[in-house]
Design a protein around this motif. Structure first.
Motif, PDB file in Angstrom:
ATOM      1  N   ARG A  53      -5.565  -4.919  -1.073  1.00 25.05           N
ATOM      2  CA  ARG A  53      -4.206  -4.878  -0.522  1.00 25.05           C
ATOM      3  C   ARG A  53      -3.435  -3.659  -1.029  1.00 25.05           C
ATOM      4  NH1 ARG A  53      -2.017 -10.166   1.243  1.00 25.05           N
ATOM      5  NH2 ARG A  53      -3.684 -11.715   1.137  1.00 25.05           N
ATOM      6  N   ASP A  54      -3.542  -3.389  -2.319  1.00 29.65           N
ATOM      7  CA  ASP A  54      -2.711  -2.351  -2.916  1.00 29.65           C
ATOM      8  C   ASP A  54      -3.181  -0.942  -2.577  1.00 29.65           C
ATOM      9  OD1 ASP A  54      -1.161  -4.282  -4.021  1.00 29.65           O
ATOM     10  OD2 ASP A  54      -1.784  -3.950  -6.097  1.00 29.65           O
TER      11      ASP A  54
ATOM     12  N   VAL B 224      -8.054  10.353  -1.731  1.00 25.05           N
ATOM     13  CA  VAL B 224      -7.634   9.171  -0.993  1.00 25.05           C
ATOM     14  C   VAL B 224      -6.148   9.298  -0.688  1.00 25.05           C
ATOM     15  CG1 VAL B 224      -7.390   6.667  -1.115  1.00 25.05           C
ATOM     16  CG2 VAL B 224      -9.385   7.781  -2.150  1.00 25.05           C
ATOM     17  N   MET B 225      -5.731   8.943   0.528  1.00 24.37           N
ATOM     18  CA  MET B 225      -4.328   9.005   0.897  1.00 24.37           C
ATOM     19  C   MET B 225      -3.632   7.698   0.538  1.00 24.37           C
ATOM     20  SD  MET B 225      -2.497   9.702   4.616  1.00 24.37           S
ATOM     21  CE  MET B 225      -2.988  11.426   4.740  1.00 24.37           C
ATOM     22  N   ASN B 226      -2.572   7.768  -0.259  1.00 24.71           N
ATOM     23  CA  ASN B 226      -1.830   6.547  -0.571  1.00 24.71           C
ATOM     24  C   ASN B 226      -0.802   6.269   0.523  1.00 24.71           C
ATOM     25  OD1 ASN B 226       0.437   8.144  -1.078  1.00 24.71           O
ATOM     26  ND2 ASN B 226       0.487   7.753  -3.276  1.00 24.71           N
ATOM     27  N   GLY B 227      -0.055   5.187   0.358  1.00 23.61           N
ATOM     28  CA  GLY B 227       0.872   4.758   1.395  1.00 23.61           C
ATOM     29  C   GLY B 227       2.028   5.702   1.623  1.00 23.61           C
ATOM     30  N   GLU B 228       2.250   6.630   0.692  1.00 23.22           N
ATOM     31  CA  GLU B 228       3.303   7.635   0.859  1.00 23.22           C
ATOM     32  C   GLU B 228       2.792   8.891   1.542  1.00 23.22           C
ATOM     33  OE1 GLU B 228       4.206   7.865  -3.336  1.00 23.22           O
ATOM     34  OE2 GLU B 228       6.137   6.896  -2.983  1.00 23.22           O
TER      35      GLU B 228
ATOM     36  N   HIS C  81       0.845  -1.187   0.000  1.00 28.25           N
ATOM     37  CA  HIS C  81       0.000   0.000   0.000  1.00 28.25           C
ATOM     38  C   HIS C  81       0.887   1.245   0.000  1.00 28.25           C
ATOM     39  CE1 HIS C  81      -2.843   2.979   1.591  1.00 28.25           C
ATOM     40  NE2 HIS C  81      -3.790   2.175   1.188  1.00 28.25           N
ATOM     41  N   THR C  82       1.426   1.573  -1.198  1.00 27.75           N
ATOM     42  CA  THR C  82       2.389   2.674  -1.249  1.00 27.75           C
ATOM     43  C   THR C  82       2.164   3.615  -2.420  1.00 27.75           C
ATOM     44  OG1 THR C  82       3.929   1.194  -2.396  1.00 27.75           O
ATOM     45  CG2 THR C  82       4.201   1.423  -0.017  1.00 27.75           C
ATOM     46  N   HIS C  83       2.457   3.171  -3.613  1.00 30.60           N
ATOM     47  CA  HIS C  83       2.686   4.095  -4.719  1.00 30.60           C
ATOM     48  C   HIS C  83       1.485   4.336  -5.635  1.00 30.60           C
ATOM     49  CE1 HIS C  83       6.891   4.128  -3.648  1.00 30.60           C
ATOM     50  NE2 HIS C  83       6.964   2.814  -3.763  1.00 30.60           N
ATOM     51  N   PHE C  84       0.283   3.831  -5.296  1.00 29.88           N
ATOM     52  CA  PHE C  84      -0.801   3.976  -6.264  1.00 29.88           C
ATOM     53  C   PHE C  84      -1.105   5.456  -6.509  1.00 29.88           C
ATOM     54  CE2 PHE C  84      -3.205   3.857  -2.247  1.00 29.88           C
ATOM     55  CZ  PHE C  84      -4.173   4.817  -2.438  1.00 29.88           C
ATOM     56  N   ASP C  85      -1.395   5.773  -7.795  1.00 27.63           N
ATOM     57  CA  ASP C  85      -1.732   7.152  -8.146  1.00 27.63           C
ATOM     58  C   ASP C  85      -3.112   7.249  -8.782  1.00 27.63           C
ATOM     59  OD1 ASP C  85      -1.267   5.983 -10.570  1.00 27.63           O
ATOM     60  OD2 ASP C  85       0.404   7.279 -11.144  1.00 27.63           O
TER      61      ASP C  85
END
Length: 349
Positions: free
Chosen positions: A39-40, A220-224, A5-9
Motif C-alpha cells: 500500500r505504502d 522508483v517513482m513515489n506518490g509525489e 502512496h506518497t512520501h516514501f524515500d
C-alpha cells in the motif's frame, strides 16, 4: 484510491519467512507487513525467501557468459524468430512510452511448454517452448532458478490473499499455466554514461515482479512523482506491484512506475514477471469495488493486456502490427496507462 502512496524515500524491507510457517497467526502477521509495504510504496525488498544462493549464482554466471558472446552468435536466438516470444533481445529492440529505445540487451524465457500443449496448439500468445542457446548448462541453470522463483511467487500470492482478507488459496485458481516471463537483462558498461534513464519509465503488466539485480541503477517513482533509488540488498529480491494487482485492488495497491538510470557500472538484472493465466478477467475484488474503482478499472483480460503492452513495445511485434499480421485486442490500453507515471504524465521521464 490509495492515499498512502506518497512520501516514501526508501523501499521497505519485508521478511517473508513467516509465510512459510505452519502457524496461521504467523502467516497473517507477515501478510500484514506485506500489505503495508504494497500500500505504502508498491515496491519493497523481500528477505527470508527460499531461493538458494547457488541458484542465484548459477543464473548470474550463465547470463554473464551468454552476453559476453559475439553479437552474431547471440542473434542466432533472436526473439523475432521464436514461436512464443522467447530468446535474445538486442539493444534497441524495446521502445517504451515516449519513444525511447532501451540501452540494454536481454534473453527472455518462460514456462517451457511443448507444441502439443492444448493452450499452445490453440495459439495462445506468449505460451510455448523456450529458445535455448548452445551453451552447456544454460537451460538447466535458468530452469532451476525459474522454478524456485515461481514457487516464491506462489508464496507471495498466498500472502497477498491473506493481506486482502481472502482465502489463502484464492489466487491459485489463476495459476495453472500463466505466461510468467523470466528475463535475463544486461546493461553494458559505459564509461561515458550520464545520469539519464537506461530503460524508460514504465509499470509492469502482470500481477507483480520478483527482481534479482546485481548493481545499482533502479529508480522508483513515489506518490509525489520523485525518483527514489532502490539499490541491491544482499540475498534480497526487489518486489513490485504490477498492473493486474492494481486492478484487482481498485488502486489500493499501486503499480509503481520505475526505470533504470544509465550508470557506468555493468549491471545484470533478472525479473520474473509473475502473471495469472492468459484468460483471466481481472476487475476490482468486491471489497474494493467502489463506484470510483469500478469506473476507473473496467474488467480487463490479463493475457490480452500483457500481449497488447508487449506488442506495443517490441520492434518486431510493432512491425507485424503495421503489416497487419497481428491485431491488438479490442480495448487495448496505451503504454504507461497504470501506476504513478500515469498520474504524473507531465513529469519529465
Amino acid at each position: 484510491m490509495n492515499a498512502h502512496h506518497t512520501h516514501f524515500d526508501r523501499l521497505p524491507v519485508v521478511d517473508i519467512s513467516g509465510l512459510y510457517s505452519d502457524d496461521l497467526d504467523v502467516r497473517l502477521a507477515t501478510a500484514q507487513v506485506l500489505d503495508r509495504a504494497a500500500r505504502d510504496a508498491g515496491f519493497f525488498y523481500v528477505t527470508g525467501h527460499q531461493v538458494s544462493r547457488e541458484q542465484q549464482a548459477a543464473l548470474v554466471d550463465h547470463a554473464q557468459r551468454f552476453f559476453a558472446s559475439p553479437h552474431d552468435w547471440k542473434m542466432r536466438y533472436y526473439i523475432g524468430q521464436s514461436l512464443a516470444h522467447r530468446g535474445y533481445v538486442p539493444e534497441g529492440e524495446e521502445v517504451f512510452a515516449g519513444g525511447k529505445r532501451d540501452k540494454k540487451e536481454a534473453f527472455d524465457t518462460g514456462a517451457d511448454l511443448p507444441l502439443d500443449d492444448p493452450l499452445v496448439k490453440a495459439g495462445t500468445p506468449l505460451l510455448g517452448p523456450n529458445v535455448w542457446p548452445d551453451q552447456p548448462g544454460f537451460s538447466d541453470a535458468v530452469t532451476s532458478y525459474y522454478k524456485a522463483a515461481f514457487a516464491l511467487g506462489r508464496v507471495l500470492f498466498r500472502g497477498f490473499s491473506l493481506a486482502l482478507g481472502l482465502p489463502e488459496t484464492h489466487f491459485e485458481t489463476y495459476l495453472s499455466k500463466p505466461p510468467s516471463q523470466l528475463r535475463l537483462v544486461h546493461y553494458p558498461f559505459d564509461a561515458s554514461a550520464a545520469d539519464a534513464p537506461g530503460i524508460g519509465a514504465h509499470t509492469d503488466y502482470e500481477c507483480f515482479t520478483i527482481l534479482l539485480p546485481t548493481a545499482p541503477g533502479l529508480e522508483v517513482m513515489n506518490g509525489e512523482g520523485r525518483w527514489i533509488d532502490a539499490p541491491p540488498i544482499d540475498n534480497a529480491f526487489v518486489v513490485n506491484i504490477g498492473d493486474m494487482l492494481e486492478v484487482w485492488t481498485g488502486g489500493t495497491y499501486v503499480a509503481t512506475s520505475h526505470r533504470v538510470r544509465k550508470v557506468s557500472e555493468e549491471r545484470f538484472s533478472f525479473p520474473l514477471f509473475f502473471a495469472c493465466d492468459y484468460a483471466t478477467v481481472v476487475e476490482p475484488l468486491p471489497k474494493f469495488a467502489t463506484p470510483e474503482a469500478v469506473e476507473k478499472y473496467p474488467p480487463v483480460s490479463a493475457g490480452e493486456h500483457l500481449f497488447a503492452q508487449t506488442a506495443q513495445s517490441f520492434t518486431y511485434l510493432k512491425q507485424r502490427l503495421e503489416r497487419g499480421e497481428l491485431v491488438l485486442p479490442d480495448g487495448s490500453k496505451a503504454l504507461a496507462s497504470f501506476g504513478q507515471q500515469a498520474r504524473h504524465a507531465t513529469l519529465e521521464e
